[in-house]
Design an enzyme around this catalytic site. Structure first.
Site, PDB file in Angstrom:
ATOM      1  N   PRO A 180       0.809  -1.230   0.000  1.00 17.66           N
ATOM      2  CA  PRO A 180       0.000   0.000   0.000  1.00 17.66           C
ATOM      3  C   PRO A 180       0.839   1.276   0.000  1.00 17.66           C
ATOM      4  CG  PRO A 180       0.071  -0.907   2.205  1.00 17.66           C
ATOM      5  CD  PRO A 180       0.824  -1.876   1.330  1.00 17.66           C
ATOM      6  N   CYS A 181       1.453   1.566  -1.135  1.00 13.56           N
ATOM      7  CA  CYS A 181       2.283   2.772  -1.215  1.00 13.56           C
ATOM      8  C   CYS A 181       1.457   4.036  -1.032  1.00 13.56           C
ATOM      9  CB  CYS A 181       3.048   2.803  -2.537  1.00 13.56           C
ATOM     10  SG  CYS A 181       2.036   2.507  -3.997  1.00 13.56           S
ATOM     11  N   HIS A 182       0.126   3.941  -1.223  1.00 14.87           N
ATOM     12  CA  HIS A 182      -0.720   5.120  -1.025  1.00 14.87           C
ATOM     13  C   HIS A 182      -0.788   5.521   0.445  1.00 14.87           C
ATOM     14  CE1 HIS A 182      -3.371   1.637  -0.442  1.00 14.87           C
ATOM     15  NE2 HIS A 182      -4.144   2.411   0.303  1.00 14.87           N
TER      16      HIS A 182
END
Length: 408
Positions: free
Chosen positions: A138-140
């Site tokens: 989950p780079c967001h």
């Protein structure tokens, strides 16, 4: 990373892609401008893979991703990923990012420290920019210093990142929090309404049509000096049309110095004077109970309520005589400006749904709740549009309508 197959699938943010191989998921693709572009991107990334029906284990991965992007609890941390060709540092960064749960964020510097490379925030940003597994990794959820949103390389850029964070309930300043700390100001809501409308359009074609027909979202916060004052007005207004409610409320307020009722003053005001203002016996008892609970500290203050979860607020306020779930939901929507409230018992919302979706009968609260899950985390906005559907139907005399509730 070798992939043997890939598939496209629909989510609340658009059509995504997933590729798989013998070692697990080989890659995830966020939506491009359209389905054709997303498919082309998958073929570019995985030229040896063919589009195919996902095997059962991959379908379970897809189901978990779809659920997460609907705002539902979904754990992706144990999904097997093919990191055979991922550099060692990138792998440590991805593992650190996977440990960040939905609803939480860390900074690039935090991830660098957890990956064993303090001070390497820039390198972390570069690694996440090349992330082959967005959503699963989950780079967001990784932000720039100071809680700033930072960049995002997917189609839509920062707007896509904001949308994904909003779905997970992350607070990013006033834009994503959905919390207005005071019942005042200029009436503006504490969340990004343009983002909310875009989410509803993308998640539900029928709602997209309703939005086109109704026009811009126009809900505003209704000011009140305190939680006590907001609840007092809610009780007074119950089961009355707008003019009658306003008249009685004005007479009640006129009983108090500067027209401002307080809990202590209300408890000291005689029953005769309160009944003389037009209050029924039942409403009088409800106001007495509200005032006593406020005096006892059972009614949350503005500061307290601003940091409480929606369901907690509903539970606390429903302890007051005359304040049920619906009244608490109206406070959440029209006083606090919370973005994700769906009053499934509201007649107007249910009727609006029946009209918009061409149903011969009103949906049950359970049916409405189940369908409305796709509108998360902006069900308040969807509810507002359904109320407007009823108004438009009344103007066209499409359906006979009951008396409108005061709040919407």
């Amino acid at each position: 990373m070798m992939a043997s197959g890939f598939a496209l699938f629909d989510t609340a943010i658009g059509r995504c892609g997933v590729a798989w191989g013998e070692r697990g998921v080989a890659g995830v693709q966020l939506p491009e401008a359209g389905e054709r572009e997303t498919r082309a991107r998958m073929l570019q990334r995985f030229p040896a893979a063919g589009e195919a029906a996902p095997p059962p284990e991959v379908q379970r991965v897809i189901d978990r991703i779809v659920a997460l992007l609907r705002g539902e609890p979904s754990d992706l941390s144990a999904i097997a990923l093919d990191m055979e060709e991922v550099p060692a540092f990138h792998r440590r960064v991805y593992e650190a990012a996977r440990a960040v749960p939905p609803g939480m964020t860390l900074s690039y510097g935090d991830i660098a420290a957890r990956a064993g490379a303090p001070g390497a925030a820039r390198a972390v940003g570069q690694a996440l920019g090349r992330n082959p597994f967005p959503i699963i990794v989950p780079c967001h959820r990784v932000l720039a210093a100071g809680g700033k949103i930072g960049g995002f390389s997917a189609e839509g850029g920062v707007a896509t990142k904001r949308r994904m964070l909003a779905i997970e309930g992350v607070q990013e300043g006033a834009q994503l929090s959905g919390v207005v700390p005071l019942f005042g100001g200029d009436g503006a809501l504490g969340f990004d309404t343009e983002l909310a409308v875009a989410h509803l359009r993308a998640s539900d074609p029928t709602m997209a049509r309703v939005i086109d027909e109704v026009g811009p979202f126009g809900m505003r916060i209704r000011p009140a000096p305190s939680v006590f004052a907001a609840l007092l007005r809610s009780i007074v207004n119950q089961q009355l049309n707008g003019k009658a409610a306003a008249a009685i409320y004005a007479r009640v307020c006129a009983l108090f110095p500067r027209g401002r009722p307080t809990a202590g003053r209300l408890l000291r005001t005689s029953e005769e004077r309160l009944r003389g203002a037009g209050l029924s016996r039942s409403k009088l008892l409800s106001l007495r109970d509200l005032a006593q609970k406020a005096e006892d500290g059972a009614i949350p203050t503005l500061d307290e309520i601003a940091n409480m979860a929606d369901e907690t607020i509903i539970e606390r306020l429903s302890e007051v005589r005359g304040i049920g779930r619906w009244s608490a939901e109206m406070l959440l929507m029209f006083r606090l400006g919370r973005p994700d409230v769906l009053p499934v018992d509201d007649f107007g919302v249910r009727k609006g749904f029946a009209i918009a979706f061409d149903k011969s009968e009103l949906p049950s609260p359970k049916e409405l709740a189940a369908y409305g899950a796709r509108w998360k985390p902006y069900r308040t906005v969807a509810s507002w549009y359904l109320w407007r559907v009823v108004e438009r139907a009344a103007a066209r005399k499409v359906m006979p309508l009951a008396a409108a509730e005061e709040e919407p």
